[in-house]
Design an enzyme around this catalytic site. Structure first.
Site, PDB file in Angstrom:
ATOM      1  N   ASP A  49     -21.224  40.897  -3.699  1.00 31.00           N
ATOM      2  CA  ASP A  49     -22.431  40.984  -4.116  1.00 31.00           C
ATOM      3  C   ASP A  49     -22.855  41.813  -5.733  1.00 31.00           C
ATOM      4  O   ASP A  49     -23.782  41.434  -6.320  1.00 31.00           O
ATOM      5  CB  ASP A  49     -23.706  41.266  -3.078  1.00 31.00           C
ATOM      6  CG  ASP A  49     -23.442  42.643  -2.590  1.00 31.00           C
ATOM      7  OD1 ASP A  49     -22.184  42.947  -2.433  1.00 31.00           O
ATOM      8  OD2 ASP A  49     -24.399  43.309  -2.136  1.00 31.00           O
ATOM      9  N   HIS A  60     -18.873  49.538  -7.245  1.00 29.15           N
ATOM     10  CA  HIS A  60     -18.520  48.870  -5.869  1.00 29.15           C
ATOM     11  C   HIS A  60     -18.010  47.554  -5.703  1.00 29.15           C
ATOM     12  O   HIS A  60     -18.509  46.524  -6.646  1.00 29.15           O
ATOM     13  CB  HIS A  60     -19.962  49.014  -5.303  1.00 29.15           C
ATOM     14  CG  HIS A  60     -19.813  48.564  -3.685  1.00 29.15           C
ATOM     15  ND1 HIS A  60     -18.650  48.791  -2.977  1.00 29.15           N
ATOM     16  CD2 HIS A  60     -20.759  47.925  -2.810  1.00 29.15           C
ATOM     17  CE1 HIS A  60     -18.978  48.086  -1.918  1.00 29.15           C
ATOM     18  NE2 HIS A  60     -20.254  47.683  -1.595  1.00 29.15           N
ATOM     19  N   ASP A  68     -24.758  51.109  -3.847  1.00 26.29           N
ATOM     20  CA  ASP A  68     -25.800  50.614  -2.675  1.00 26.29           C
ATOM     21  C   ASP A  68     -26.279  51.829  -2.361  1.00 26.29           C
ATOM     22  O   ASP A  68     -27.213  51.767  -1.239  1.00 26.29           O
ATOM     23  CB  ASP A  68     -24.735  50.154  -1.675  1.00 26.29           C
ATOM     24  CG  ASP A  68     -24.423  48.530  -1.832  1.00 26.29           C
ATOM     25  OD1 ASP A  68     -24.907  47.971  -2.828  1.00 26.29           O
ATOM     26  OD2 ASP A  68     -23.334  48.157  -1.165  1.00 26.29           O
TER      27      ASP A  68
END
Lengths: 405, 52
Positions: free
Chosen positions: A86, A82, A167
Protein backbone atom coordinates in the site's frame (compact mmCIF):
# COMPACT_ATOMS: atom_id res chain seq x y z
CA UNK A 1 -0.07 22.89 -16.43
CA UNK A 2 -3.05 22.49 -14.15
CA UNK A 3 -3.45 19.09 -12.58
CA UNK A 4 -6.64 17.19 -11.71
CA UNK A 5 -5.20 16.55 -8.23
CA UNK A 6 -3.33 19.09 -6.13
CA UNK A 7 -0.73 18.76 -3.40
CA UNK A 8 -1.74 19.96 0.06
CA UNK A 9 0.69 22.16 1.98
CA UNK A 10 1.86 20.63 5.28
CA UNK A 11 4.72 23.03 6.16
CA UNK A 12 6.86 25.59 4.31
CA UNK A 13 8.57 22.90 2.30
CA UNK A 14 6.51 19.75 2.84
CA UNK A 15 3.49 18.79 0.74
CA UNK A 16 1.03 15.93 1.08
CA UNK A 17 0.92 14.11 -2.27
CA UNK A 18 -0.96 10.94 -1.30
CA UNK A 19 -4.22 9.38 -2.44
CA UNK A 20 -7.65 8.87 -0.90
CA UNK A 21 -9.24 5.43 -1.24
CA UNK A 22 -12.89 6.19 -0.56
CA UNK A 23 -14.19 2.79 -1.60
CA UNK A 24 -12.01 0.20 0.12
CA UNK A 25 -13.98 -1.85 2.66
CA UNK A 26 -11.77 -4.92 3.01
CA UNK A 27 -8.12 -4.21 3.80
CA UNK A 28 -6.61 -7.71 3.92
CA UNK A 29 -9.39 -8.90 6.18
CA UNK A 30 -9.80 -5.68 8.18
CA UNK A 31 -13.16 -3.97 7.59
CA UNK A 32 -12.23 -0.41 6.60
CA UNK A 33 -15.73 1.00 6.93
CA UNK A 34 -14.53 4.59 6.45
CA UNK A 35 -12.07 3.87 3.62
CA UNK A 36 -8.44 4.94 3.92
CA UNK A 37 -5.68 7.16 2.60
CA UNK A 38 -2.23 6.25 1.34
CA UNK A 39 -0.12 9.21 2.36
CA UNK A 40 3.01 10.22 0.51
CA UNK A 41 4.96 13.40 1.26
CA UNK A 42 7.10 15.60 -0.92
CA UNK A 43 9.93 17.60 0.68
CA UNK A 44 10.97 20.57 -1.47
CA UNK A 45 14.54 20.78 -0.19
CA UNK A 46 17.68 21.22 -2.33
CA UNK A 47 17.35 17.48 -2.84
CA UNK A 48 13.68 17.06 -3.74
CA UNK A 49 12.58 14.06 -1.70
CA UNK A 50 9.50 11.86 -1.90
CA UNK A 51 8.67 10.03 1.33
CA UNK A 52 6.77 6.79 0.60
CA UNK A 53 4.47 6.20 -2.35
CA UNK A 54 0.91 4.82 -2.71
CA UNK A 55 -0.93 1.63 -3.59
CA UNK A 56 -0.36 0.85 -7.29
CA UNK A 57 -3.83 1.78 -8.68
CA UNK A 58 -3.45 5.26 -7.15
CA UNK A 59 -0.13 6.16 -8.79
CA UNK A 60 -1.69 8.62 -11.23
CA UNK A 61 -3.35 10.53 -8.39
CA UNK A 62 -0.01 10.81 -6.54
CA UNK A 63 1.95 11.80 -9.65
CA UNK A 64 -0.65 14.46 -10.44
CA UNK A 65 -0.37 15.94 -6.94
CA UNK A 66 3.43 15.92 -7.23
CA UNK A 67 3.26 17.60 -10.63
CA UNK A 68 1.07 20.37 -9.16
CA UNK A 69 4.15 21.62 -7.24
CA UNK A 70 7.21 20.21 -9.01
CA UNK A 71 8.11 18.27 -12.14
CA UNK A 72 8.32 14.61 -11.03
CA UNK A 73 11.63 14.33 -12.93
CA UNK A 74 13.10 16.72 -10.37
CA UNK A 75 12.75 14.16 -7.56
CA UNK A 76 16.27 13.38 -6.30
CA UNK A 77 15.54 11.00 -3.44
CA UNK A 78 12.78 8.57 -2.52
CA UNK A 79 12.55 7.28 1.04
CA UNK A 80 10.69 4.01 1.61
CA UNK A 81 9.81 3.78 5.28
CA UNK A 82 7.80 0.57 4.92
CA UNK A 83 7.82 -2.09 2.19
CA UNK A 84 4.15 -3.10 2.30
CA UNK A 85 2.48 -2.66 -1.08
CA UNK A 86 0.00 0.00 0.00
CA UNK A 87 3.11 2.24 0.23
CA UNK A 88 5.34 0.71 -2.44
CA UNK A 89 3.06 -0.87 -5.04
CA UNK A 90 3.99 1.77 -7.63
CA UNK A 91 7.59 2.31 -6.47
CA UNK A 92 9.22 0.67 -9.53
CA UNK A 93 7.01 2.73 -11.86
CA UNK A 94 7.72 5.94 -9.92
CA UNK A 95 11.45 5.19 -10.07
CA UNK A 96 11.15 4.72 -13.82
CA UNK A 97 9.15 7.93 -14.26
CA UNK A 98 11.13 10.19 -11.93
CA UNK A 99 14.62 8.69 -12.22
CA UNK A 100 15.72 9.50 -8.67
CA UNK A 101 19.41 9.66 -7.82
CA UNK A 102 18.84 7.49 -4.74
CA UNK A 103 16.17 5.40 -3.05
CA UNK A 104 16.61 4.83 0.69
CA UNK A 105 15.22 2.09 2.93
CA UNK A 106 16.30 0.31 6.10
CA UNK A 107 18.60 -2.72 5.75
CA UNK A 108 15.59 -5.00 6.12
CA UNK A 109 13.67 -2.72 3.78
CA UNK A 110 16.26 -3.19 1.03
CA UNK A 111 15.81 -6.95 1.33
CA UNK A 112 12.02 -6.74 1.40
CA UNK A 113 11.84 -4.38 -1.59
CA UNK A 114 14.16 -6.69 -3.53
CA UNK A 115 11.91 -9.66 -2.69
CA UNK A 116 8.87 -7.68 -3.88
CA UNK A 117 10.13 -5.91 -6.98
CA UNK A 118 13.60 -7.26 -7.92
CA UNK A 119 15.02 -3.74 -8.21
CA UNK A 120 18.51 -5.09 -8.76
CA UNK A 121 20.36 -3.38 -5.94
CA UNK A 122 19.07 0.12 -6.73
CA UNK A 123 17.98 0.79 -3.12
CA UNK A 124 20.47 2.18 -0.60
CA UNK A 125 20.35 0.88 2.97
CA UNK A 126 20.37 3.44 5.80
CA UNK A 127 21.24 2.53 9.38
CA UNK A 128 19.26 3.17 12.54
CA UNK A 129 20.06 6.74 13.60
CA UNK A 130 21.69 7.68 10.29
CA UNK A 131 21.17 11.20 8.95
CA UNK A 132 21.05 12.06 5.26
CA UNK A 133 21.52 15.61 4.04
CA UNK A 134 18.98 17.05 1.61
CA UNK A 135 21.20 20.13 1.17
CA UNK A 136 19.25 22.71 3.15
CA UNK A 137 17.49 20.08 5.28
CA UNK A 138 18.33 16.85 7.08
CA UNK A 139 16.44 13.60 7.52
CA UNK A 140 17.23 11.15 10.31
CA UNK A 141 16.06 7.54 10.15
CA UNK A 142 14.96 5.54 13.18
CA UNK A 143 14.31 1.83 12.77
CA UNK A 144 11.03 0.54 14.22
CA UNK A 145 11.49 -3.16 13.45
CA UNK A 146 8.28 -5.21 13.65
CA UNK A 147 6.14 -2.09 13.97
CA UNK A 148 4.77 -3.66 12.12
CA UNK A 149 7.11 -5.36 9.59
CA UNK A 150 10.84 -6.13 9.88
CA UNK A 151 11.62 -3.30 7.45
CA UNK A 152 9.65 -0.57 9.23
CA UNK A 153 11.39 2.71 10.00
CA UNK A 154 10.39 6.33 10.54
CA UNK A 155 11.99 9.46 9.10
CA UNK A 156 12.45 12.72 10.99
CA UNK A 157 12.82 16.01 9.12
CA UNK A 158 14.92 18.42 11.20
CA UNK A 159 13.95 22.07 11.22
CA UNK A 160 10.35 21.39 10.24
CA UNK A 161 10.19 18.93 13.15
CA UNK A 162 8.04 16.45 11.24
CA UNK A 163 8.08 12.76 12.10
CA UNK A 164 7.07 10.69 9.08
CA UNK A 165 5.87 7.74 11.10
CA UNK A 166 4.79 5.33 8.30
CA UNK A 167 2.06 3.13 9.79
CA UNK A 168 2.83 4.39 13.30
CA UNK A 169 -0.01 6.49 14.75
CA UNK A 170 -2.02 5.83 11.61
CA UNK A 171 -5.65 4.91 10.98
CA UNK A 172 -7.87 3.93 8.09
CA UNK A 173 -9.98 6.99 7.45
CA UNK A 174 -10.73 8.52 4.07
CA UNK A 175 -11.32 12.27 4.28
CA UNK A 176 -10.70 15.54 2.48
CA UNK A 177 -9.41 16.92 5.78
CA UNK A 178 -5.65 16.35 5.96
CA UNK A 179 -5.19 17.37 9.61
CA UNK A 180 -6.50 15.58 12.68
CA UNK A 181 -7.66 18.82 14.31
CA UNK A 182 -10.33 19.16 11.60
CA UNK A 183 -11.87 15.74 12.34
CA UNK A 184 -14.16 14.94 15.30
CA UNK A 185 -12.14 13.44 18.17
CA UNK A 186 -14.51 10.50 18.67
CA UNK A 187 -14.07 9.45 15.03
CA UNK A 188 -10.28 9.70 15.39
CA UNK A 189 -10.31 7.73 18.62
CA UNK A 190 -12.43 4.94 17.19
CA UNK A 191 -10.41 4.56 14.01
CA UNK A 192 -7.08 4.86 15.87
CA UNK A 193 -8.21 2.12 18.29
CA UNK A 194 -9.39 -0.07 15.43
CA UNK A 195 -6.05 0.33 13.66
CA UNK A 196 -4.07 -0.41 16.83
CA UNK A 197 -6.22 -3.44 17.69
CA UNK A 198 -6.01 -4.97 14.22
CA UNK A 199 -2.43 -4.13 13.20
CA UNK A 200 -0.30 -3.35 16.24
CA UNK A 201 -1.73 -5.37 19.12
CA UNK A 202 0.56 -8.42 18.69
CA UNK A 203 3.58 -6.13 18.91
CA UNK A 204 2.48 -4.26 22.03
CA UNK A 205 5.70 -4.93 24.03
CA UNK A 206 7.66 -3.44 21.09
CA UNK A 207 5.31 -0.45 20.95
CA UNK A 208 6.16 0.30 24.58
CA UNK A 209 9.88 -0.03 23.86
CA UNK A 210 9.76 2.02 20.66
CA UNK A 211 7.67 4.85 22.11
CA UNK A 212 10.30 5.08 24.89
CA UNK A 213 13.10 5.02 22.27
CA UNK A 214 11.49 7.85 20.27
CA UNK A 215 10.83 9.93 23.40
CA UNK A 216 14.44 9.33 24.46
CA UNK A 217 15.71 10.93 21.23
CA UNK A 218 14.19 14.25 22.40
CA UNK A 219 13.39 15.31 18.85
CA UNK A 220 11.50 18.61 18.75
CA UNK A 221 8.18 17.45 17.30
CA UNK A 222 5.93 19.87 15.45
CA UNK A 223 3.95 17.25 13.52
CA UNK A 224 3.40 13.53 13.16
CA UNK A 225 2.69 12.57 9.56
CA UNK A 226 1.62 8.92 9.22
CA UNK A 227 1.05 6.92 6.03
CA UNK A 228 -2.68 6.39 6.70
CA UNK A 229 -5.21 8.88 7.99
CA UNK A 230 -4.75 12.47 9.14
CA UNK A 231 -1.61 14.43 10.11
CA UNK A 232 -1.22 15.60 13.71
CA UNK A 233 -0.07 19.21 14.18
CA UNK A 234 -1.72 19.92 17.56
CA UNK A 235 -1.78 17.95 20.79
CA UNK A 236 0.62 15.26 19.51
CA UNK A 237 0.71 13.72 22.98
CA UNK A 238 -2.91 12.62 22.56
CA UNK A 239 -2.16 9.92 20.00
CA UNK A 240 1.24 8.99 21.49
CA UNK A 241 -0.31 8.50 24.94
CA UNK A 242 -3.19 6.45 23.51
CA UNK A 243 -0.74 4.07 21.86
CA UNK A 244 1.36 3.83 25.03
CA UNK A 245 -1.78 3.04 27.03
CA UNK A 246 -3.12 0.43 24.56
CA UNK A 247 0.31 -1.24 24.55
CA UNK A 248 -0.10 -1.95 28.26
CA UNK A 249 -3.08 -4.24 27.47
CA UNK A 250 -4.59 -3.53 30.86
CA UNK A 251 -7.83 -5.33 31.74
CA UNK A 252 -10.88 -3.08 31.39
CA UNK A 253 -14.38 -3.55 32.74
CA UNK A 254 -16.04 -4.29 29.41
CA UNK A 255 -16.96 -7.83 28.33
CA UNK A 256 -17.37 -9.05 24.75
CA UNK A 257 -19.77 -11.90 23.91
CA UNK A 258 -19.04 -13.18 20.41
CA UNK A 259 -21.10 -16.03 18.96
CA UNK A 260 -22.92 -17.45 15.98
CA UNK A 261 -26.14 -19.38 15.91
CA UNK A 262 -27.99 -21.86 13.63
CA UNK A 263 -31.60 -21.81 14.85
CA UNK A 264 -31.47 -19.13 17.54
CA UNK A 265 -30.53 -21.36 20.48
CA UNK A 266 -26.96 -20.11 20.93
CA UNK A 267 -28.32 -16.60 20.37
CA UNK A 268 -30.74 -17.01 23.29
CA UNK A 269 -27.87 -18.36 25.41
CA UNK A 270 -25.68 -15.36 24.46
CA UNK A 271 -28.30 -12.92 25.70
CA UNK A 272 -28.59 -14.77 29.01
CA UNK A 273 -24.79 -14.75 29.35
CA UNK A 274 -24.77 -10.98 28.73
CA UNK A 275 -27.37 -10.39 31.47
CA UNK A 276 -25.26 -12.46 33.84
CA UNK A 277 -22.10 -10.53 32.98
CA UNK A 278 -23.79 -7.24 33.88
CA UNK A 279 -25.23 -8.69 37.08
CA UNK A 280 -21.80 -10.06 37.99
CA UNK A 281 -20.11 -6.69 37.71
CA UNK A 282 -19.06 -6.06 34.10
CA UNK A 283 -19.21 -2.32 33.44
CA UNK A 284 -20.48 -2.85 29.92
CA UNK A 285 -21.22 -5.78 27.65
CA UNK A 286 -20.92 -5.87 23.88
CA UNK A 287 -22.93 -8.70 22.31
CA UNK A 288 -21.56 -9.47 18.85
CA UNK A 289 -23.41 -11.95 16.61
CA UNK A 290 -20.78 -12.97 14.06
CA UNK A 291 -23.31 -13.08 11.23
CA UNK A 292 -23.44 -9.29 11.46
CA UNK A 293 -20.22 -8.30 13.28
CA UNK A 294 -16.91 -8.36 11.45
CA UNK A 295 -13.89 -10.05 13.05
CA UNK A 296 -11.99 -6.75 12.99
CA UNK A 297 -14.80 -5.04 14.92
CA UNK A 298 -14.66 -7.77 17.57
CA UNK A 299 -10.89 -7.21 17.83
CA UNK A 300 -11.52 -3.47 18.23
CA UNK A 301 -14.02 -3.98 21.06
CA UNK A 302 -11.62 -6.39 22.73
CA UNK A 303 -8.82 -3.79 22.81
CA UNK A 304 -10.53 -2.06 25.72
CA UNK A 305 -12.22 -5.08 27.31
CA UNK A 306 -11.22 -7.61 29.94
CA UNK A 307 -13.46 -10.58 29.18
CA UNK A 308 -14.16 -12.66 26.09
CA UNK A 309 -17.06 -15.13 26.13
CA UNK A 310 -17.44 -17.19 22.97
CA UNK A 311 -20.52 -19.16 21.90
CA UNK A 312 -21.03 -21.65 19.09
CA UNK A 313 -23.42 -24.36 18.06
CA UNK A 314 -21.88 -27.69 17.05
CA UNK A 315 -22.16 -28.43 13.34
CA UNK A 316 -20.78 -31.70 11.93
CA UNK A 317 -18.73 -32.18 15.12
CA UNK A 318 -17.10 -28.75 14.75
CA UNK A 319 -17.54 -25.21 15.96
CA UNK A 320 -19.30 -22.86 13.53
CA UNK A 321 -16.89 -21.67 10.79
CA UNK A 322 -17.41 -18.00 11.63
CA UNK A 323 -16.31 -18.75 15.21
CA UNK A 324 -13.17 -20.50 13.96
CA UNK A 325 -12.52 -17.49 11.72
CA UNK A 326 -12.72 -15.17 14.72
CA UNK A 327 -10.50 -17.37 16.89
CA UNK A 328 -7.76 -17.79 14.29
CA UNK A 329 -7.78 -14.02 13.78
CA UNK A 330 -7.73 -13.19 17.49
CA UNK A 331 -5.06 -15.76 18.31
CA UNK A 332 -2.72 -14.00 15.89
CA UNK A 333 -3.44 -10.62 17.47
CA UNK A 334 -2.38 -11.95 20.89
CA UNK A 335 -4.84 -10.18 23.17
CA UNK A 336 -3.67 -10.47 26.80
CA UNK A 337 -5.16 -10.25 30.31
CA UNK A 338 -8.55 -11.69 29.41
CA UNK A 339 -10.89 -13.85 31.44
CA UNK A 340 -13.43 -15.91 29.56
CA UNK A 341 -15.78 -18.84 29.11
CA UNK A 342 -17.69 -20.71 26.42
CA UNK A 343 -21.23 -21.81 25.66
CA UNK A 344 -23.28 -23.32 22.86
CA UNK A 345 -26.20 -25.45 21.82
CA UNK A 346 -25.93 -28.84 20.13
CA UNK A 347 -28.09 -31.71 18.93
CA UNK A 348 -25.74 -34.64 19.41
CA UNK A 349 -22.03 -35.00 20.25
CA UNK A 350 -21.57 -31.25 21.03
CA UNK A 351 -17.82 -30.82 20.48
CA UNK A 352 -17.82 -27.04 19.88
CA UNK A 353 -17.65 -25.94 23.51
CA UNK A 354 -14.65 -28.15 24.38
CA UNK A 355 -12.86 -27.17 21.15
CA UNK A 356 -13.32 -23.47 21.86
CA UNK A 357 -12.15 -23.92 25.46
CA UNK A 358 -9.00 -25.61 24.20
CA UNK A 359 -8.41 -22.77 21.73
CA UNK A 360 -9.01 -20.01 24.28
CA UNK A 361 -6.64 -21.81 26.64
CA UNK A 362 -3.95 -21.72 23.95
CA UNK A 363 -4.59 -17.99 23.65
CA UNK A 364 -3.93 -17.67 27.40
CA UNK A 365 -7.50 -16.58 28.13
CA UNK A 366 -8.15 -17.42 31.78
CA UNK A 367 -11.21 -19.70 31.69
CA UNK A 368 -13.04 -18.97 34.93
CA UNK A 369 -16.21 -21.03 34.40
CA UNK A 370 -16.97 -24.42 32.94
CA UNK A 371 -18.59 -24.17 29.50
CA UNK A 372 -22.38 -24.46 29.29
CA UNK A 373 -23.96 -26.75 26.68
CA UNK A 374 -27.68 -26.89 25.92
CA UNK A 375 -29.29 -29.71 23.90
CA UNK A 376 -31.22 -28.37 20.87
CA UNK A 377 -33.18 -25.50 22.44
CA UNK A 378 -32.16 -24.16 25.87
CA UNK A 379 -34.84 -24.57 28.56
CA UNK A 380 -35.18 -22.29 31.60
CA UNK A 381 -32.58 -24.30 33.47
CA UNK A 382 -30.03 -24.00 30.64
CA UNK A 383 -30.65 -20.25 30.34
CA UNK A 384 -30.18 -19.90 34.10
CA UNK A 385 -26.86 -21.76 33.74
CA UNK A 386 -25.86 -19.28 31.02
CA UNK A 387 -26.73 -16.38 33.28
CA UNK A 388 -24.68 -17.95 36.08
CA UNK A 389 -21.77 -18.43 33.68
CA UNK A 390 -21.98 -14.74 32.79
CA UNK A 391 -22.10 -13.77 36.46
CA UNK A 392 -19.02 -15.85 37.26
CA UNK A 393 -17.08 -14.23 34.42
CA UNK A 394 -18.37 -10.77 35.42
CA UNK A 395 -17.16 -11.26 39.01
CA UNK A 396 -13.74 -12.49 37.86
CA UNK A 397 -13.52 -9.49 35.53
CA UNK A 398 -14.33 -7.11 38.38
CA UNK A 399 -11.64 -8.72 40.54
CA UNK A 400 -9.08 -8.46 37.71
CA UNK A 401 -9.82 -4.79 37.18
CA UNK A 402 -9.68 -4.04 40.91
CA UNK A 403 -6.35 -5.89 41.22
CA UNK A 404 -4.80 -3.98 38.30
CA UNK A 405 -5.85 -0.69 39.89
CA UNK B 1 16.11 -24.36 26.35
CA UNK B 2 14.45 -23.00 23.20
CA UNK B 3 13.38 -19.35 23.06
CA UNK B 4 10.65 -17.80 20.91
CA UNK B 5 10.66 -14.34 19.35
CA UNK B 6 7.47 -12.70 20.64
CA UNK B 7 7.43 -10.37 17.65
CA UNK B 8 7.59 -12.83 14.74
CA UNK B 9 7.45 -16.36 16.15
CA UNK B 10 11.01 -17.44 15.21
CA UNK B 11 12.32 -20.12 17.58
CA UNK B 12 15.94 -20.08 18.68
CA UNK B 13 17.15 -23.65 19.17
CA UNK B 14 20.49 -23.81 20.99
CA UNK B 15 21.21 -27.16 19.34
CA UNK B 16 21.14 -25.50 15.90
CA UNK B 17 22.52 -22.09 16.92
CA UNK B 18 22.34 -19.36 14.27
CA UNK B 19 25.20 -20.11 11.84
CA UNK B 20 24.19 -17.28 9.45
CA UNK B 21 24.39 -14.88 12.39
CA UNK B 22 27.76 -16.24 13.46
CA UNK B 23 26.39 -18.32 16.33
CA UNK B 24 27.85 -21.83 16.70
CA UNK B 25 25.53 -24.79 17.22
CA UNK B 26 25.33 -25.62 20.92
CA UNK B 27 25.19 -21.98 22.08
CA UNK B 28 22.69 -21.42 24.92
CA UNK B 29 20.33 -18.47 24.53
CA UNK B 30 21.88 -16.82 27.60
CA UNK B 31 25.30 -16.94 25.94
CA UNK B 32 24.20 -15.09 22.79
CA UNK B 33 25.90 -11.70 22.48
CA UNK B 34 23.82 -8.71 23.63
CA UNK B 35 23.72 -7.32 20.11
CA UNK B 36 22.39 -10.54 18.57
CA UNK B 37 19.09 -9.96 16.79
CA UNK B 38 16.33 -12.25 15.59
CA UNK B 39 17.44 -13.62 12.19
CA UNK B 40 13.86 -13.50 10.93
CA UNK B 41 12.67 -10.01 11.94
CA UNK B 42 15.60 -8.20 13.52
CA UNK B 43 14.31 -7.42 17.02
CA UNK B 44 16.62 -7.70 20.03
CA UNK B 45 17.18 -10.50 22.56
CA UNK B 46 14.88 -8.82 25.08
CA UNK B 47 11.88 -9.64 22.87
CA UNK B 48 12.43 -13.39 23.31
CA UNK B 49 10.67 -15.60 25.83
CA UNK B 50 11.54 -19.13 26.94
CA UNK B 51 9.39 -21.71 25.16
CA UNK B 52 7.31 -23.73 27.60
Amino acid sequence: MSQPFEAVKVSDRVWWVGAVDWGIRDFHGYATSRGTTYNAYLVLADKVTLIDTVKAPFMDEMMSRIASVVEPARIDYIISNHSEMDHTGCLPQVMAAAGPEKVFASKNGVEALEAHFRLGGRVTAVADGETVSLGDARVTFVETRMLHWPDSMVSYLSGDGILFSQDGFGMHLASTERFADAIPRDVLRHEAAKYYANILLPFSPLVTKTVAKLKGLNLPLAMIAPDHGPIYREDLGWIIDLWAEWAQQRPAGKAVVAFDTMWGSTDAMARAVAEGLLAGGAESVKVMPLASCHRSDVATELLEAGALVVGSPTINNQMFPTVADLLVYLEGLKPRNLVGATFGSYGWSGEAVAKIEEWLGRMKVDLVAEGVKARYVPDAEALAACRTLGQTVGRALGERCAASG
Amino acid sequence: MKYECTACGYIYDPVAGDPDGGIEPGTAFADLPDDWVCPECGVGKDMFEPLE
